[in-house]
Design an enzyme around this catalytic site. Structure first.
Site, short mmCIF file in Angstrom:
data_model
loop_
_atom_site.label_atom_id
_atom_site.label_comp_id
_atom_site.label_asym_id
_atom_site.label_seq_id
_atom_site.Cartn_x
_atom_site.Cartn_y
_atom_site.Cartn_z
N THR A 232 0.86 -1.20 0.00
CA THR A 232 0.00 0.00 0.00
C THR A 232 0.89 1.24 0.00
OG1 THR A 232 -0.12 0.02 2.42
CG2 THR A 232 -1.90 -1.11 1.27
N ARG A 234 4.12 2.44 -2.49
CA ARG A 234 4.25 2.99 -3.84
C ARG A 234 4.50 1.82 -4.79
NH1 ARG A 234 2.08 6.73 -2.23
NH2 ARG A 234 2.67 8.92 -2.18
N ASP A 258 -2.54 -1.75 -3.34
CA ASP A 258 -3.32 -0.51 -3.46
C ASP A 258 -2.62 0.45 -4.42
OD1 ASP A 258 -5.52 1.21 -2.67
OD2 ASP A 258 -4.01 2.45 -1.66
N GLU A 263 0.49 3.17 -12.39
CA GLU A 263 -0.88 3.53 -12.07
C GLU A 263 -1.32 4.89 -12.62
OE1 GLU A 263 -0.53 3.57 -7.70
OE2 GLU A 263 -0.91 5.72 -7.75
N HIS A 295 -5.46 2.79 -5.26
CA HIS A 295 -4.83 3.85 -4.44
C HIS A 295 -5.88 4.56 -3.57
CE1 HIS A 295 -0.93 6.36 -4.36
NE2 HIS A 295 -1.58 6.53 -3.22
N PHE A 298 -5.88 5.96 1.47
CA PHE A 298 -5.91 7.22 2.23
C PHE A 298 -7.33 7.78 2.37
CE2 PHE A 298 -6.91 10.40 -1.01
CZ PHE A 298 -6.80 9.62 -2.15
P1 NAI Z 1 7.32 7.65 7.29
O1 NAI Z 1 8.32 8.59 6.70
O2 NAI Z 1 6.69 7.96 8.60
O3 NAI Z 1 7.97 6.18 7.39
C1 NAI Z 1 8.73 5.60 6.39
C2 NAI Z 1 9.71 4.66 7.06
O4 NAI Z 1 10.39 3.92 6.05
C3 NAI Z 1 10.81 5.39 7.87
O5 NAI Z 1 10.85 4.88 9.19
C4 NAI Z 1 12.09 5.08 7.11
O6 NAI Z 1 13.23 4.98 7.97
C5 NAI Z 1 11.73 3.75 6.47
N1 NAI Z 1 12.58 3.37 5.35
C6 NAI Z 1 13.21 4.15 4.44
N2 NAI Z 1 13.91 3.39 3.59
C7 NAI Z 1 13.72 2.10 3.97
C8 NAI Z 1 14.18 0.84 3.48
N3 NAI Z 1 14.98 0.77 2.41
N4 NAI Z 1 13.78 -0.28 4.11
C9 NAI Z 1 12.98 -0.23 5.19
N5 NAI Z 1 12.51 0.94 5.70
C10 NAI Z 1 12.87 2.07 5.09
O7 NAI Z 1 6.21 7.47 6.15
P2 NAI Z 1 4.70 6.98 6.33
O8 NAI Z 1 3.82 8.14 6.59
O9 NAI Z 1 4.67 5.83 7.24
O10 NAI Z 1 4.37 6.51 4.83
C11 NAI Z 1 5.02 5.39 4.24
C12 NAI Z 1 4.69 5.36 2.76
O11 NAI Z 1 3.31 5.05 2.58
C13 NAI Z 1 4.86 6.70 2.03
O12 NAI Z 1 6.20 6.90 1.62
C14 NAI Z 1 3.95 6.55 0.86
O13 NAI Z 1 4.69 6.03 -0.23
C15 NAI Z 1 2.92 5.54 1.30
N6 NAI Z 1 1.57 6.09 1.39
C16 NAI Z 1 0.55 5.47 0.70
C17 NAI Z 1 -0.74 5.96 0.74
C18 NAI Z 1 -1.88 5.30 0.02
O14 NAI Z 1 -2.97 5.89 -0.06
N7 NAI Z 1 -1.73 4.08 -0.48
C19 NAI Z 1 -1.04 7.19 1.50
C20 NAI Z 1 0.07 7.71 2.25
C21 NAI Z 1 1.34 7.19 2.17
#
Ligand code: NAI
Length: 334
Positions: A232, A234, A258, A263, A295, A298
């Site tokens: 869910t 990217r 998702d 997409e 998607h 959210f």
């Molecule tokens: P966040 O920034 O709070 O957490 C991301 C985490 O990933 C961080 O702890 C970071 O250290 C970690 N990370 C970075 N590179 C990594 C790697 N190679 N391996 C393991 N962990 C790694 O971001 P949040 O808010 O939790 O969002 C995460 C992702 O969810 C966003 O980047 C976005 O792509 C996706 N998203 C999807 C939505 C949807 O509607 N499907 C809506 C909102 C966000």
């Protein structure tokens, strides 16, 4: 300010209008996705409001600057679609919504897990057709199963909390371990150990050059036979062709998505009277053990309210101090 809102859908308009009440900005709502061929629609605007599949590469940003656009506020957290260096060089400020509701995305992730495990999508279709047979609907208890969470930031943490509520064992992989997840019992391990030991793998890290196709053929080969994969986050973090091969061979047990790497040409639109021309996307839709949503993780009332309010706060801060509250810049990333 005059704000051109690209990729507008009816719900964006409703929530932005409500939040705009006291601010009085002039929002120009555009259904079009921002790209080179639509950039001229920003004529007359000094601000832009964009979403995940709008294209903000160097050329688009250069044209926006020539039109007088000074700030772009994203209605999303991810900014992998923005050329931040070009924006900085052109003096265009970029704002985003770093957090709106991690619960919305984590709860949708759990919905995909439950749907796939208990075959709710198949059961729904069967019962509507008067078919009450249970063959093919066999699931497993989540209690006691191992869930691997890749990325334990805001959303990953919420997802850990939900799955810990089901009695799952938690494995996590993140360069920055989250003490809240450790307190829930999550054990941090390397990605390969997580893939080898998990019954369910869920991706919650951002898309970066390092995470592009994080789940490729080699990663899939490490996963437990019959495991479930959920994305869910990217789309481009998963190599869709490799996933199709793993599903066809039976190595991968089920898939919940998702997001999808291509997409941008599909999602957020009604294409039901059209043909899906993307064969890679269409193929897994024919599998009984695949659930895809467009998607939508959210899209809760709480999240859309927060997105609209933070977007308005970003615009207000830019007007007052020349920077959105939640500015994204190359300097900040360094
Ligand atoms: P966040 O920034 O709070 O957490 C991301 C985490 O990933 C961080 O702890 C970071 O250290 C970690 N990370 C970075 N590179 C990594 C790697 N190679 N391996 C393991 N962990 C790694 O971001 P949040 O808010 O939790 O969002 C995460 C992702 O969810 C966003 O980047 C976005 O792509 C996706 N998203 C999807 C939505 C949807 O509607 N499907 C809506 C909102 C966000």
């Amino acid at each position: 300010m005059r704000v051109a809102v690209f990729s507008t859908r009816p719900y964006d308009r409703a929530f932005l209008e409500r939040a705009n009440g006291p601010h009085g900005h002039e929002f120009v709502y555009l259904e079009a996705r921002l790209e080179l061929t639509t950039v001229a629609l920003a004529q007359g605007a000094n601000a832009l409001c964009c979403f995940v599949n709008d294209r903000l590469d160097g050329e688009v940003l250069r044209r926006l600057q020539r039109l007088g656009v000074r700030v772009v506020v994203l209605r999303c957290a991810g900014f992998n679609h923005v050329d931040l260096e070009a924006a900085a060089a052109l003096g265009i400020a970029i704002g985003r919504v770093p957090e709106y509701s991690p619960y919305a995305v984590a709860e949708h992730t759990a919905a995909l897990v439950l749907t796939l495990n208990r075959k709710i999508h198949r059961a729904h279709a069967r019962v509507r057709d008067g078919n009450f047979a249970l063959d093919g609907l066999l699931g497993f208890d989540l209690h006691g199963r191992t869930v691997g969470v890749v990325g334990t930031g805001k959303i990953g943490e919420c997802f850990c909390r939900i799955m810990s509520g089901f009695g799952c064992r938690l494995l996590a992989s993140d360069p920055r371990p989250n003490p809240a997840c450790e307190a829930l019992g999550a054990r941090y391990v390397g990605l390969s150990d997580l893939l080898t030991a998990s019954d369910i793998v869920s991706l919650h890290c951002p898309l970066t050059p390092q995470t592009h196709h994080l789940i490729d053929a080699a990663a899939l080969a490490m996963m437990k036979p019959g495991a479930m994969l959920i994305n869910t986050s990217r789309g481009a973090m998963v190599d869709t062709r490799a996933v199709i091969a793993a599903l066809k061979s039976g190595a991968l047990g089920s898939l919940g998505l998702d997001v999808y790497e291509e997409e941008a040409d599909l999602f957020f639109r009604d294409l039901s009277a059209d043909m899906i021309r993307d064969d890679v996307f269409a193929r897994p839709l024919t599998f009984p053990n695949v659930v895809v949503t467009g998607h939508q993780a959210f899209i809760t009332e709480d999240a859309l309210t927060a997105i609209a309010n933070i977007t308005l706060a970003n615009l207000a801060a830019f007007e007052e101090h020349g920077q959105p509250v939640h500015a994204v810049s190359v300097e900040r990333l360094a």
